[in-house]
Design an enzyme around this catalytic site. Structure first.
Site, PDB file in Angstrom:
ATOM      1  N   GLN A 297      -0.851   2.536  -6.078  1.00 55.11           N
ATOM      2  CA  GLN A 297      -2.296   2.812  -5.965  1.00 55.11           C
ATOM      3  C   GLN A 297      -3.049   2.549  -7.270  1.00 55.11           C
ATOM      4  O   GLN A 297      -4.172   2.051  -7.248  1.00 55.11           O
ATOM      5  CB  GLN A 297      -2.524   4.256  -5.508  1.00 55.11           C
ATOM      6  CG  GLN A 297      -2.556   4.353  -3.993  1.00 55.11           C
ATOM      7  CD  GLN A 297      -2.727   5.763  -3.481  1.00 55.11           C
ATOM      8  OE1 GLN A 297      -2.718   6.723  -4.240  1.00 55.11           O
ATOM      9  NE2 GLN A 297      -2.853   5.884  -2.186  1.00 55.11           N
TER      10      GLN A 297
ATOM     11  N   TYR B  28      -3.837  -2.100   7.163  1.00 58.71           N
ATOM     12  CA  TYR B  28      -4.763  -3.202   7.453  1.00 58.71           C
ATOM     13  C   TYR B  28      -4.960  -3.365   8.961  1.00 58.71           C
ATOM     14  O   TYR B  28      -4.046  -3.095   9.747  1.00 58.71           O
ATOM     15  CB  TYR B  28      -4.203  -4.514   6.908  1.00 58.71           C
ATOM     16  CG  TYR B  28      -4.217  -4.609   5.409  1.00 58.71           C
ATOM     17  CD1 TYR B  28      -5.421  -4.739   4.719  1.00 58.71           C
ATOM     18  CD2 TYR B  28      -3.035  -4.588   4.686  1.00 58.71           C
ATOM     19  CE1 TYR B  28      -5.421  -4.828   3.333  1.00 58.71           C
ATOM     20  CE2 TYR B  28      -3.024  -4.678   3.304  1.00 58.71           C
ATOM     21  CZ  TYR B  28      -4.232  -4.804   2.631  1.00 58.71           C
ATOM     22  OH  TYR B  28      -4.251  -4.894   1.280  1.00 58.71           O
TER      23      TYR B  28
ATOM     24  N   ARG C 136       0.845  -1.197   0.000  1.00 60.56           N
ATOM     25  CA  ARG C 136       0.000   0.000   0.000  1.00 60.56           C
ATOM     26  C   ARG C 136       0.879   1.244   0.000  1.00 60.56           C
ATOM     27  O   ARG C 136       0.938   1.991   0.965  1.00 60.56           O
ATOM     28  CB  ARG C 136      -0.957  -0.064   1.162  1.00 60.56           C
ATOM     29  CG  ARG C 136      -1.926  -1.204   0.918  1.00 60.56           C
ATOM     30  CD  ARG C 136      -3.192  -1.087   1.641  1.00 60.56           C
ATOM     31  NE  ARG C 136      -4.258  -1.588   0.790  1.00 60.56           N
ATOM     32  CZ  ARG C 136      -5.451  -1.865   1.202  1.00 60.56           C
ATOM     33  NH1 ARG C 136      -5.773  -1.679   2.449  1.00 60.56           N
ATOM     34  NH2 ARG C 136      -6.364  -2.324   0.376  1.00 60.56           N
TER      35      ARG C 136
ATOM     36  N   SER D  76      -8.615  -2.313  -3.756  1.00 60.34           N
ATOM     37  CA  SER D  76      -9.352  -1.058  -3.597  1.00 60.34           C
ATOM     38  C   SER D  76     -10.375  -0.871  -4.711  1.00 60.34           C
ATOM     39  O   SER D  76     -11.519  -0.501  -4.449  1.00 60.34           O
ATOM     40  CB  SER D  76      -8.394   0.137  -3.591  1.00 60.34           C
ATOM     41  OG  SER D  76      -7.625   0.117  -2.427  1.00 60.34           O
TER      42      SER D  76
ATOM     43  N   ASP E  24      -4.025  -1.080  -7.540  1.00 64.61           N
ATOM     44  CA  ASP E  24      -4.605  -1.688  -6.344  1.00 64.61           C
ATOM     45  C   ASP E  24      -5.989  -2.312  -6.631  1.00 64.61           C
ATOM     46  O   ASP E  24      -7.026  -1.653  -6.518  1.00 64.61           O
ATOM     47  CB  ASP E  24      -4.689  -0.627  -5.240  1.00 64.61           C
ATOM     48  CG  ASP E  24      -5.069  -1.218  -3.909  1.00 64.61           C
ATOM     49  OD1 ASP E  24      -5.550  -2.375  -3.876  1.00 64.61           O
ATOM     50  OD2 ASP E  24      -4.891  -0.541  -2.893  1.00 64.61           O
TER      51      ASP E  24
HETATM   52  P1  NAD Z   1      -9.994  -4.345   4.601  1.00 66.80           P
HETATM   53  O1  NAD Z   1     -10.844  -4.742   3.446  1.00 66.80           O
HETATM   54  O2  NAD Z   1      -8.802  -5.162   4.922  1.00 66.80           O
HETATM   55  O3  NAD Z   1     -10.909  -4.301   5.923  1.00 66.80           O
HETATM   56  C1  NAD Z   1     -12.110  -3.573   5.942  1.00 66.80           C
HETATM   57  C2  NAD Z   1     -12.219  -2.780   7.212  1.00 66.80           C
HETATM   58  O4  NAD Z   1     -12.531  -3.666   8.297  1.00 66.80           O
HETATM   59  C3  NAD Z   1     -10.951  -2.040   7.627  1.00 66.80           C
HETATM   60  O5  NAD Z   1     -11.224  -0.662   7.741  1.00 66.80           O
HETATM   61  C4  NAD Z   1     -10.584  -2.670   8.967  1.00 66.80           C
HETATM   62  O6  NAD Z   1      -9.990  -1.733   9.866  1.00 66.80           O
HETATM   63  C5  NAD Z   1     -11.954  -3.114   9.459  1.00 66.80           C
HETATM   64  N1  NAD Z   1     -11.954  -4.099  10.551  1.00 66.80           N
HETATM   65  C6  NAD Z   1     -11.165  -5.206  10.700  1.00 66.80           C
HETATM   66  N2  NAD Z   1     -11.464  -5.846  11.848  1.00 66.80           N
HETATM   67  C7  NAD Z   1     -12.482  -5.147  12.433  1.00 66.80           C
HETATM   68  C8  NAD Z   1     -13.232  -5.316  13.638  1.00 66.80           C
HETATM   69  N3  NAD Z   1     -13.006  -6.318  14.464  1.00 66.80           N
HETATM   70  N4  NAD Z   1     -14.180  -4.399  13.910  1.00 66.80           N
HETATM   71  C9  NAD Z   1     -14.423  -3.349  13.082  1.00 66.80           C
HETATM   72  N5  NAD Z   1     -13.759  -3.154  11.931  1.00 66.80           N
HETATM   73  C10 NAD Z   1     -12.796  -4.036  11.616  1.00 66.80           C
HETATM   74  O7  NAD Z   1      -9.563  -2.807   4.487  1.00 66.80           O
HETATM   75  P2  NAD Z   1      -9.328  -1.969   3.157  1.00 66.80           P
HETATM   76  O8  NAD Z   1     -10.614  -1.566   2.580  1.00 66.80           O
HETATM   77  O9  NAD Z   1      -8.393  -2.707   2.315  1.00 66.80           O
HETATM   78  O10 NAD Z   1      -8.661  -0.616   3.698  1.00 66.80           O
HETATM   79  C11 NAD Z   1      -7.880  -0.492   4.838  1.00 66.80           C
HETATM   80  C12 NAD Z   1      -7.239   0.902   4.824  1.00 66.80           C
HETATM   81  O11 NAD Z   1      -6.185   0.977   3.882  1.00 66.80           O
HETATM   82  C13 NAD Z   1      -8.189   2.030   4.484  1.00 66.80           C
HETATM   83  O12 NAD Z   1      -8.009   3.081   5.386  1.00 66.80           O
HETATM   84  C14 NAD Z   1      -7.773   2.445   3.101  1.00 66.80           C
HETATM   85  O13 NAD Z   1      -8.056   3.801   2.822  1.00 66.80           O
HETATM   86  C15 NAD Z   1      -6.306   2.169   3.154  1.00 66.80           C
HETATM   87  N6  NAD Z   1      -5.721   1.985   1.812  1.00 66.80           N
HETATM   88  C16 NAD Z   1      -4.539   2.594   1.541  1.00 66.80           C
HETATM   89  C17 NAD Z   1      -3.947   2.432   0.288  1.00 66.80           C
HETATM   90  C18 NAD Z   1      -2.655   3.143  -0.039  1.00 66.80           C
HETATM   91  O14 NAD Z   1      -2.164   3.884   0.764  1.00 66.80           O
HETATM   92  N7  NAD Z   1      -2.065   2.910  -1.184  1.00 66.80           N
HETATM   93  C19 NAD Z   1      -4.544   1.626  -0.676  1.00 66.80           C
HETATM   94  C20 NAD Z   1      -5.735   0.983  -0.351  1.00 66.80           C
HETATM   95  C21 NAD Z   1      -6.317   1.175   0.911  1.00 66.80           C
END
Ligand code: NAD
Length: 374
Positions: free
Chosen positions: A125, A231, A120, A131, A128
């Site tokens: 990006q 994550y 990430r 995403s 990704d």
């Molecule tokens: P994910 O699909 O792995 O998980 C979905 C959500 O579930 C996450 O927000 C996680 O915190 C939440 N979760 C896990 N266990 C939980 C629990 N017990 N109770 C409540 N919530 C819980 O996550 P994702 O959609 O891949 O994104 C995670 C983060 O990464 C986001 O903030 C996203 O913006 C960020 N992101 C960054 C980049 C980058 O910087 N290049 C790229 C993609 C995503």
């Protein structure tokens, strides 16, 4: 080089790993020929002639799978594996946490690149896939909830009286959860949301939703909650119990619950107990987006709508596949951007930059060996 785009064979998989837009760019140098399996794009509303018109050849499965570079959505399985060429490059959602699948790619002799493992970082990006596809899943979850819910989403004032806005709760506010909030907001719902990661609160509030706080009892809980690399990590049982009690209370007033909580490489955390479902309004709808990893909701079942005391629990898998044309368009651009790491933009020459952080992170196997650290 021959670049192959096979038709996806997994049940219900409607997406395709390339589109006419990306094929045109891949073919532009004239150095590579593109073979698309007949019918590969049909479920994504792309007929074969659209691929042919940008320079692709339409071929059989064996030709697409037997190419030098094979672009897939799902990892190949069964008879597909035997058709891969030893030494070929395989790119797709290869399910890196499934050791036997990874072994099967290694045994097929390919260099397998799992796009789930993209780091990430800013540079990755545009590649990704998690995403791009989670964004679609979050949108579609709200569409499906609206379709299943027997009432309006927005507040309406009519001559026949007032209709209240639906109350929506989103649990897990990563990419899918944020899009679910934004979509439900556009439809006029009143939204609350919660996540384990504290950094999400501001994002939730900036979308006009209310943050449901689950407090941390100590610094250790807060540290775990911050996660790693964007994550989440598994939370201590004490925090999970606190969350369960707070969320159970909120659920009594909720009309639509969308759960998206995931932890990479692990079963989805169970956030909603059967007794919480039993105490919900009989008209409520739950969409469990984590169903493919076992689900966040007790009682949800893969590819079914289960009804418990009138509450409908929707457990459909592969929601991006239900928005196939756009899901394929975005996925194909992600794949093209990943391939661009190895393609010289001026000459069209193909050489994998082995020292690139993105290449190293995604490489699962090569020369018959599993190389990923898991
Ligand atoms: P994910 O699909 O792995 O998980 C979905 C959500 O579930 C996450 O927000 C996680 O915190 C939440 N979760 C896990 N266990 C939980 C629990 N017990 N109770 C409540 N919530 C819980 O996550 P994702 O959609 O891949 O994104 C995670 C983060 O990464 C986001 O903030 C996203 O913006 C960020 N992101 C960054 C980049 C980058 O910087 N290049 C790229 C993609 C995503």
């Amino acid at each position: 080089m021959i670049i192959g785009i096979p038709r996806e064979t997994r049940d219900g998989e409607t997406r395709v790993a390339a589109t006419p837009e990306t094929v045109k760019k891949l073919a532009a140098s004239g150095k590579h020929s593109i073979v698309v399996e007949a019918g590969a794009g049909v479920a994504s509303s792309i007929p074969d002639p659209d691929f042919q018109s940008v320079g692709a050849h339409i071929g059989m499965a064996a030709q697409a799978l037997g190419a030098d570079i094979v672009l897939k959505v799902r990892g190949p399985a069964g008879a597909e594996l035997a058709q891969l060429k030893r030494g070929a490059m395989l790119v797709g959602l290869l399910n890196p946490f499934d050791a036997s699948a990874v072994r099967s790619y290694a045994d097929a002799g390919v260099s397998g690149f799992a796009l789930e493992k993209l780091p990430r970082i800013t540079r990755a990006q545009s590649m990704d896939v998690l995403s791009s596809q989670a964004n679609i899943a979050g949108y579609k979850a709200v569409m499906m909830a609206g379709n299943t819910y027997g009432r309006f989403m927005p507040m309406l004032m009519t001559a026949a009286g007032t209709v209240k806005a639906a109350r929506v709760l989103v649990l897990g506010v990563g990419v899918a959860g944020l899009q679910a909030i934004a979509t439900a907001k556009r439809l006029g719902a009143v939204i609350e949301a919660s996540d384990v990661r504290p950094s999400v609160k501001d994002q939730v509030e900036s979308l006009g939703a209310k943050w449901v706080d689950v407090p941390y009892a100590n610094d250790e809980e807060r540290k775990i909650a911050e996660g790693v690399g964007g994550y989440a990590r598994p939370m201590p049982l004490e925090w999970m119990a606190r969350q369960s009690a707070i969320i159970a209370e909120r659920c009594k007033n909720v009309d639509i619950l969308i759960t998206t909580a995931l932890i990479p490489g692990r079963p989805a955390p169970k956030l909603i107990k059967a007794e919480t479902v039993a105490a919900m309004k009989p008209s409520a709808v739950i969409v469990d987006l984590a169903i493919e990893q076992g689900g966040n909701v007790e009682g949800s079942e893969l590819d079914k709508i289960v009804v418990k005391n009138g509450v409908k629990i929707v457990g459909f898998s592969n929601l991006p596949g239900r928005v196939a044309a756009d899901a394929s368009a975005l996925y194909a651009r992600n794949v093209l951007n990943f391939l661009a790491l190895s393609l010289n933009a001026k000459t069209g020459e193909f050489a994998v930059p082995k020292d690139d952080e993105i290449i190293q992170a995604t490489l699962l196997c090569e020369n018959g060996q599993v190389v990923a650290k898991g």
